[in-house]
Write an enzyme that holds these catalytic residues in place. Sequence first.
Site, PDB file in Angstrom:
ATOM      1  N   ASP A  41      18.196  -8.645   6.039  1.00  0.00           N
ATOM      2  CA  ASP A  41      18.189  -7.471   7.316  1.00  0.00           C
ATOM      3  C   ASP A  41      16.641  -7.526   7.550  1.00  0.00           C
ATOM      4  O   ASP A  41      15.594  -7.723   6.858  1.00  0.00           O
ATOM      5  CB  ASP A  41      18.574  -6.028   6.738  1.00  0.00           C
ATOM      6  CG  ASP A  41      20.167  -6.010   6.470  1.00  0.00           C
ATOM      7  OD1 ASP A  41      20.735  -6.457   7.341  1.00  0.00           O
ATOM      8  OD2 ASP A  41      20.497  -4.986   5.877  1.00  0.00           O
ATOM      9  N   ASP A 101      24.802  -7.305  12.126  1.00  0.00           N
ATOM     10  CA  ASP A 101      25.485  -5.967  11.966  1.00  0.00           C
ATOM     11  C   ASP A 101      25.364  -5.460  13.497  1.00  0.00           C
ATOM     12  O   ASP A 101      26.564  -4.582  13.876  1.00  0.00           O
ATOM     13  CB  ASP A 101      24.381  -5.194  11.421  1.00  0.00           C
ATOM     14  CG  ASP A 101      24.212  -5.480   9.854  1.00  0.00           C
ATOM     15  OD1 ASP A 101      25.169  -5.978   9.426  1.00  0.00           O
ATOM     16  OD2 ASP A 101      22.960  -5.195   9.446  1.00  0.00           O
TER      17      ASP A 101
END
Length: 194
Positions: A139, A158
């Site tokens: 991330d 995401d």
Amino acid sequence: MYDAAVHAAAADAAAPAPARRARTRLLLLLAAAVFLADLGSKLLVVATIDRGENLRVLGGALYLTHARNTGAAFSFAEGFTVVFTLVAVAVAVVIVRTARRLYSTGWAVALGLVLGGALGNLVDRVFREPGFLRGGVVDFLSVFAPDGEVYPIFNLADSAIVCGGLLGAYLALRGVEFDGTRTRDRGDGAVSRG
């Protein structure tokens, strides 16, 4: 002249309706684009940003960081990586199987986004540390503050999954089916092409 016009109209009426085209290609191309963009961005982040480092961009509206997530979206349920990996595999299989009967452009876009995002995060879970099916997803996007202080850190996969899910929910609420038909009135079952 009248006979020719009548003959042409009769021929048009007898001709089969143009075949609807499946949107499988659109779904797969969009999924591939999302997957490649996600993979490329993660490789770039891993190669150029140290873990925990925060790069301020867009005047602080966005921070680029390098974090690993072993949980679900937004670091929810860490420690269940194997479960999320298996869920991602199941989602990918269902979407690919559905693609053959998909005629709705909207659903092709929604499912293409979800499939590309699921595959992007699945690659991390399979191949990244600490090991097979337990890898931490890379991330790197933090909005409005570093280290996910305002909103959890996320990645392109995401974002694609969330956007695809929202589009899918919108289409479902509008009554748009995978085959491109649309339910006008759920009470009487009337159906039209949409």
